[in-house]
Design a protein around this motif. Structure first.
Motif, mmCIF file in Angstrom:
data_model
loop_
_atom_site.group_PDB
_atom_site.id
_atom_site.type_symbol
_atom_site.label_atom_id
_atom_site.label_comp_id
_atom_site.label_asym_id
_atom_site.label_seq_id
_atom_site.Cartn_x
_atom_site.Cartn_y
_atom_site.Cartn_z
ATOM 1 N N ALA A 150 -29.234 -21.754 1.318
ATOM 2 C CA ALA A 150 -27.926 -21.127 1.490
ATOM 3 C C ALA A 150 -26.894 -21.862 0.646
ATOM 4 N N GLN A 185 -22.404 -21.490 -0.695
ATOM 5 C CA GLN A 185 -21.123 -20.810 -0.570
ATOM 6 C C GLN A 185 -20.949 -19.852 -1.746
ATOM 7 N N CYS A 186 -20.672 -18.580 -1.461
ATOM 8 C CA CYS A 186 -20.405 -17.612 -2.523
ATOM 9 C C CYS A 186 -19.146 -18.056 -3.260
ATOM 10 N N CYS A 213 -22.933 -13.949 -2.957
ATOM 11 C CA CYS A 213 -23.603 -13.342 -1.813
ATOM 12 C C CYS A 213 -24.099 -11.945 -2.191
ATOM 13 N N SER A 214 -24.840 -11.297 -1.318
ATOM 14 C CA SER A 214 -25.402 -9.982 -1.639
ATOM 15 C C SER A 214 -24.310 -8.933 -1.824
ATOM 16 N N SER A 215 -23.237 -9.006 -1.056
ATOM 17 C CA SER A 215 -22.146 -8.044 -1.209
ATOM 18 C C SER A 215 -21.465 -8.198 -2.570
ATOM 19 N N CYS A 216 -21.143 -9.417 -2.956
ATOM 20 C CA CYS A 216 -20.502 -9.642 -4.257
ATOM 21 C C CYS A 216 -21.447 -9.290 -5.398
ATOM 22 N N THR A 268 -18.033 -15.731 2.133
ATOM 23 C CA THR A 268 -19.356 -15.516 2.720
ATOM 24 C C THR A 268 -20.371 -16.504 2.161
ATOM 25 N N LYS A 269 -21.387 -16.778 2.933
ATOM 26 C CA LYS A 269 -22.506 -17.598 2.459
ATOM 27 C C LYS A 269 -23.491 -16.723 1.707
ATOM 28 N N GLY A 270 -24.056 -17.256 0.651
ATOM 29 C CA GLY A 270 -25.100 -16.584 -0.102
ATOM 30 C C GLY A 270 -26.424 -17.274 0.131
ATOM 31 N N THR A 271 -27.489 -16.664 -0.349
ATOM 32 C CA THR A 271 -28.814 -17.249 -0.219
ATOM 33 C C THR A 271 -29.677 -16.832 -1.407
ATOM 34 N N MET A 307 -28.788 -13.784 -7.410
ATOM 35 C CA MET A 307 -27.695 -14.233 -6.543
ATOM 36 C C MET A 307 -27.588 -15.748 -6.577
#
Length: 131
Positions: A7, A9-10, A35-38, A15-18, A29
């Motif tokens: 994990a 930080q986006c 993150c997946s949204s960005c 949001t957190k990314g992975t 990513m």
């Protein structure tokens, strides 16, 4: 045993990314630290930067701050999630001085464009009234 995901930080939002593979884009990513949204919205921004149309005929439409993607008959149906239905959707491109009405029967609702991207992804079309 599945690999442990990492994990982070986006860098574009709180949001957190992975790096976990989500629809095949975990590596990307992690490389971009988003993150997946960005990641999804950066892909949509890519459509805008590349002229809003794929060589295969799909067209990115941004109407009233909402992002859509049209699909051609040859491409079949868009993904189930967000598919608007097999009805007639009429639209006019804002850059077309002739006001040509385009018709698609396959439209994918991708979502409301985040406020932070609206200036880079302005509306490029309007829905046309029914025939």
């Amino acid at each position: 045993m599945p690999a442990q995901s990492t994990a982070f930080q986006c860098k574009l939002c709180p949001t957190k990314g992975t790096d976990q593979e989500i629809r095949g884009v975990g590596t990307r990513m992690a490389a971009y630290r988003v993150c997946s949204s960005c990641d999804f919205w950066l892909t949509c921004l890519g459509y805008a930067m590349l002229g809003d149309q794929d060589p295969d005929g799909r067209r990115a439409l941004r109407i009233d701050g909402v992002h859509y993607l049209s699909w051609t008959e040859e491409q079949g149906f868009p993904p189930e999630i967000g598919y608007v239905g097999n009805t007639e959707h009429r639209y006019i491109l804002l850059t077309d001085p002739a006001g040509t009405v385009h018709v698609t029967h396959r439209l994918w609702l991708m979502g409301t464009i985040p406020e932070k991207l609206r200036t880079r992804m302005p509306d490029n079309a309007v829905f046309a009234p029914p025939a």
